[in-house]
Motif scaffolding. Structure first.
Motif, PDB file in Angstrom:
ATOM      1  N   LEU A   1       0.826  -1.215   0.000  1.00 50.17           N
ATOM      2  CA  LEU A   1       0.000   0.000   0.000  1.00 50.17           C
ATOM      3  C   LEU A   1       0.858   1.262   0.000  1.00 50.17           C
ATOM      4  N   MET A   2       1.914   1.211  -0.787  1.00 48.20           N
ATOM      5  CA  MET A   2       2.729   2.385  -1.120  1.00 48.20           C
ATOM      6  C   MET A   2       2.748   2.462  -2.638  1.00 48.20           C
ATOM      7  N   ILE A   3       1.882   3.323  -3.183  1.00 46.12           N
ATOM      8  CA  ILE A   3       1.549   3.271  -4.612  1.00 46.12           C
ATOM      9  C   ILE A   3       1.719   4.650  -5.241  1.00 46.12           C
ATOM     10  N   ALA A   4       2.236   4.668  -6.470  1.00 45.36           N
ATOM     11  CA  ALA A   4       2.389   5.917  -7.207  1.00 45.36           C
ATOM     12  C   ALA A   4       1.699   5.832  -8.556  1.00 45.36           C
ATOM     13  N   LEU A   5       1.069   6.931  -8.949  1.00 44.39           N
ATOM     14  CA  LEU A   5       0.550   7.102 -10.301  1.00 44.39           C
ATOM     15  C   LEU A   5       1.340   8.236 -10.927  1.00 44.39           C
ATOM     16  N   GLU A   6       2.074   7.920 -11.995  1.00 42.26           N
ATOM     17  CA  GLU A   6       2.878   8.943 -12.656  1.00 42.26           C
ATOM     18  C   GLU A   6       2.218   9.371 -13.955  1.00 42.26           C
ATOM     19  N   PHE A   7       2.136  10.695 -14.139  1.00 45.25           N
ATOM     20  CA  PHE A   7       1.522  11.276 -15.320  1.00 45.25           C
ATOM     21  C   PHE A   7       2.610  11.887 -16.205  1.00 45.25           C
ATOM     22  N   GLY A   8       2.330  11.950 -17.509  1.00 46.67           N
ATOM     23  CA  GLY A   8       3.314  12.499 -18.433  1.00 46.67           C
ATOM     24  C   GLY A   8       2.672  13.133 -19.645  1.00 46.67           C
ATOM     25  N   ALA A   9       3.521  13.720 -20.460  1.00 49.77           N
ATOM     26  CA  ALA A   9       3.043  14.479 -21.624  1.00 49.77           C
ATOM     27  C   ALA A   9       2.228  13.599 -22.564  1.00 49.77           C
ATOM     28  N   PRO A  10       1.056  14.084 -22.990  1.00 48.04           N
ATOM     29  CA  PRO A  10       0.196  13.326 -23.923  1.00 48.04           C
ATOM     30  C   PRO A  10       0.661  13.518 -25.366  1.00 48.04           C
ATOM     31  N   LYS A  11       0.056  12.757 -26.275  1.00 47.12           N
ATOM     32  CA  LYS A  11       0.397  12.859 -27.696  1.00 47.12           C
ATOM     33  C   LYS A  11      -0.631  13.663 -28.483  1.00 47.12           C
ATOM     34  N   SER A  12      -1.906  13.612 -28.065  1.00 49.56           N
ATOM     35  CA  SER A  12      -2.942  14.331 -28.820  1.00 49.56           C
ATOM     36  C   SER A  12      -2.720  15.836 -28.701  1.00 49.56           C
ATOM     37  N   LEU A  13      -3.002  16.571 -29.771  1.00 48.15           N
ATOM     38  CA  LEU A  13      -2.640  17.985 -29.858  1.00 48.15           C
ATOM     39  C   LEU A  13      -3.321  18.838 -28.800  1.00 48.15           C
ATOM     40  N   SER A  14      -4.628  18.632 -28.589  1.00 45.40           N
ATOM     41  CA  SER A  14      -5.343  19.487 -27.643  1.00 45.40           C
ATOM     42  C   SER A  14      -4.824  19.294 -26.220  1.00 45.40           C
TER      43      SER A  14
ATOM     44  N   ASN B   1       5.205  14.890 -11.579  1.00 51.93           N
ATOM     45  CA  ASN B   1       3.780  14.639 -11.773  1.00 51.93           C
ATOM     46  C   ASN B   1       3.430  13.236 -11.293  1.00 51.93           C
ATOM     47  N   VAL B   2       3.547  13.066  -9.986  1.00 50.22           N
ATOM     48  CA  VAL B   2       3.294  11.777  -9.367  1.00 50.22           C
ATOM     49  C   VAL B   2       2.367  11.966  -8.177  1.00 50.22           C
ATOM     50  N   ILE B   3       1.292  11.195  -8.146  1.00 50.11           N
ATOM     51  CA  ILE B   3       0.394  11.145  -7.002  1.00 50.11           C
ATOM     52  C   ILE B   3       0.741   9.903  -6.185  1.00 50.11           C
ATOM     53  N   LYS B   4       0.917  10.082  -4.888  1.00 54.90           N
ATOM     54  CA  LYS B   4       1.261   8.959  -4.017  1.00 54.90           C
ATOM     55  C   LYS B   4       0.064   8.591  -3.153  1.00 54.90           C
ATOM     56  N   LEU B   5      -0.174   7.294  -3.032  1.00 50.43           N
ATOM     57  CA  LEU B   5      -1.234   6.768  -2.177  1.00 50.43           C
ATOM     58  C   LEU B   5      -0.590   6.010  -1.020  1.00 50.43           C
ATOM     59  N   LEU B   6      -0.911   6.432   0.209  1.00 48.09           N
ATOM     60  CA  LEU B   6      -0.439   5.753   1.422  1.00 48.09           C
ATOM     61  C   LEU B   6      -1.637   5.468   2.319  1.00 48.09           C
ATOM     62  N   PRO B   7      -2.554   4.615   1.900  1.00 52.26           N
ATOM     63  CA  PRO B   7      -3.741   4.381   2.730  1.00 52.26           C
ATOM     64  C   PRO B   7      -3.378   3.645   4.017  1.00 52.26           C
ATOM     65  N   PRO B   8      -4.176   3.819   5.054  1.00 51.27           N
ATOM     66  CA  PRO B   8      -4.002   2.984   6.243  1.00 51.27           C
ATOM     67  C   PRO B   8      -4.073   1.511   5.859  1.00 51.27           C
ATOM     68  N   LEU B   9      -3.325   0.688   6.548  1.00 54.11           N
ATOM     69  CA  LEU B   9      -3.266  -0.728   6.213  1.00 54.11           C
ATOM     70  C   LEU B   9      -4.545  -1.468   6.573  1.00 54.11           C
TER      71      LEU B   9
END
Length: 461
Positions: free
Chosen positions: A355-368, A408-416
């Motif tokens: 329960l030590m989790i990361a979501l990493e975001f990065g540059a997209p390819k679509s123009l908008s 650009n990383v969100i970390k999740l540390l929920p109670p066990l």
């Protein structure tokens, strides 16, 4: 009704005014700017409750403190028992039973030949102790640490921090501290090769970014430390006590350090406590004569409340099988979140253990999306992650954190103690927010523009 109960009732809602006047006014400003200015009045398990009766799922856990959730009844009972028994405390010219019992319980969990414990008040103090013990035991001055590491904010611990935002303005720091890239064994070999390094201090999984080691990194690092006579110090202040699905994260890679540092969750969420488990020769090198018994210590370190909280915490972890729960729920969460990577181009990776989790975001390819992303990144690197965390909190009442500065990383540390219900809610809420981020124009990108404008103003001012 007690005086404290009356005082809290009379002053409820004064939180922000008091902090703005007497404490850190900038923290108040930040919370109000991003819409986190809530008045919490109650907490239980993985949930917080505000004065409007709203329930929030806490995935921040006080930076990992609340592994048992908040206000666990068994820890409360242990603390009440200590108070009602009127035990002698901090006699100083004495050795307390509770500290011996907690040391015994800790050493039953650790890998290898760690057989001594030093108690302190916090994770930073544990790092400070490790620096002193390793220097004295080896009679060497240098300490090696990893880039992007976080080991605390006191001056010694700060000297081992790999993020310059924490270091700027406080230099010169402790001399002899050398940074190497995380996961780079060649760099570590070069740093240790002169045989003048007392300790290599490393987080098994880096907290800033949730960076995982390569499969062979920690085992090879241990081998190099043995080769060059350097002590291997595992900073498990955040990763320890079940967080990663093993009691200690080093167990994932069958590594036996010379010291393990712990704090945060050991407190049960009530009384600050830190500890260093170490090999016997390390302890006995520092305390080698009777006239040296007080060369290192901390006045409040073995106080009865902290020791009782630690004992109760270890008991709860065992009885409620929280390590196993972290492994199972973590595997499910990581697996479910990884299915989103192929569906949403802004989400680049989901990683972690337990329960030590990361979501990493990065540059997209679509123009908008690419144009909108560039706007945020040019204003402040890492700003997109706030565009995820803020609506996750405001619209879904889930408290999370950005995993570090400029990333650009969100970390999740929920109670066990979370279960299937919370896991389902986490995945559904994150998917909803990430899906909204892919709608340009849209409400979340309006939020992004406001964040970018504020960042540019702050930079100009």
């Amino acid at each position: 009704m007690s005086y404290l109960t009356e005082l809290l009732a009379a002053r409820q809602g004064d939180n922000f005014a008091l902090h703005e006047k007497y404490l850190n006014a900038q923290m108040v400003r930040v919370l109000k700017t991003i819409g986190y200015d809530r008045t919490y009045v109650r907490a239980r398990g993985p949930y917080l409750y505000d004065d409007q009766g709203n329930e929030y799922l806490d995935l921040l856990s006080g930076f990992g403190v609340f592994a048992l959730g908040r206000n666990h009844p068994k820890v409360i009972a242990a603390l009440q028992d200590v108070l009602l028994r009127e035990l002698p405390d901090l006699v100083q010219l004495d050795v307390s039973l509770l500290s011996g019992l907690l040391a015994e319980s800790i050493l039953e969990t650790v890998p290898g030949e760690l057989s001594k414990v030093f108690f302190c008040n916090s994770g930073a103090e544990a790092v400070e102790a490790a620096i002193k013990f390793s220097r004295y035991a080896t009679r060497r001055a240098k300490i090696v640490y990893c880039e992007h590491a976080f080991h605390g904010l006191t001056m010694g611990a700060l000297s081992l921090n790999g993020d310059k935002i924490f270091r700027e303005g406080f230099e010169p720091l402790l001399p002899g501290c050398v940074a190497v890239p995380f996961n780079d064994l060649e760099a570590l070999d070069r740093a240790l090769g002169a045989r003048d390094v007392a300790a290599f201090v490393v987080e098994p999984i880096q907290g800033k970014g949730v960076n995982l080691p390569a499969d062979d990194y920690l085992a090879e690092a241990a081998r190099l430390c043995r080769k060059y006579g350097t002590l291997l110090v595992a900073d498990e202040i955040q990763t320890g006590l079940g967080r990663t699905g093993r009691f200690w994260a080093v167990e994932h890679w069958q590594v036996e350090p010379d010291m393990i540092l712990m704090a945060k969750a050991l407190s049960g969420g009530f009384v600050p406590v830190g500890a260093v488990a170490m090999r016997k020769p390390v302890m006995e090198a520092l305390f080698d004569r009777m006239d040296r018994v007080v060369v290192h210590g901390s006045t409040f370190s073995k106080n009865n409340m902290a020791m009782a909280a630690g004992i109760a915490t270890l008991q709860v972890i065992r009885e409620e099988r929280l390590v196993e729960n972290a492994a199972l729920l973590g595997q499910r969460l990581i697996g479910a979140l990884r299915t989103l990577v192929d569906r949403y181009e802004l989400l680049k990776e989901v990683r972690g253990k337990g329960l030590m989790i990361a979501l990493e975001f990065g540059a997209p390819k679509s123009l908008s999306l690419k144009a909108a992303w560039s706007l945020l990144e040019s204003a402040h690197k890492g700003l997109f992650s706030q565009m995820v965390a803020i609506p996750l909190f405001q619209h879904h009442r889930i408290l999370s954190q950005v995993a570090g500065h400029g990333i650009n990383v969100i970390k999740l540390l929920p109670p066990l103690v979370i279960g299937e219900r919370e896991a389902t809610r986490i995945v559904a809420s994150l998917e909803a927010v990430i899906a909204d981020c892919h709608r340009v124009p849209g409400a979340l990108w309006d939020l992004g523009k406001r964040l970018a404008t504020q960042a540019l103003k702050a930079r100009a001012g």
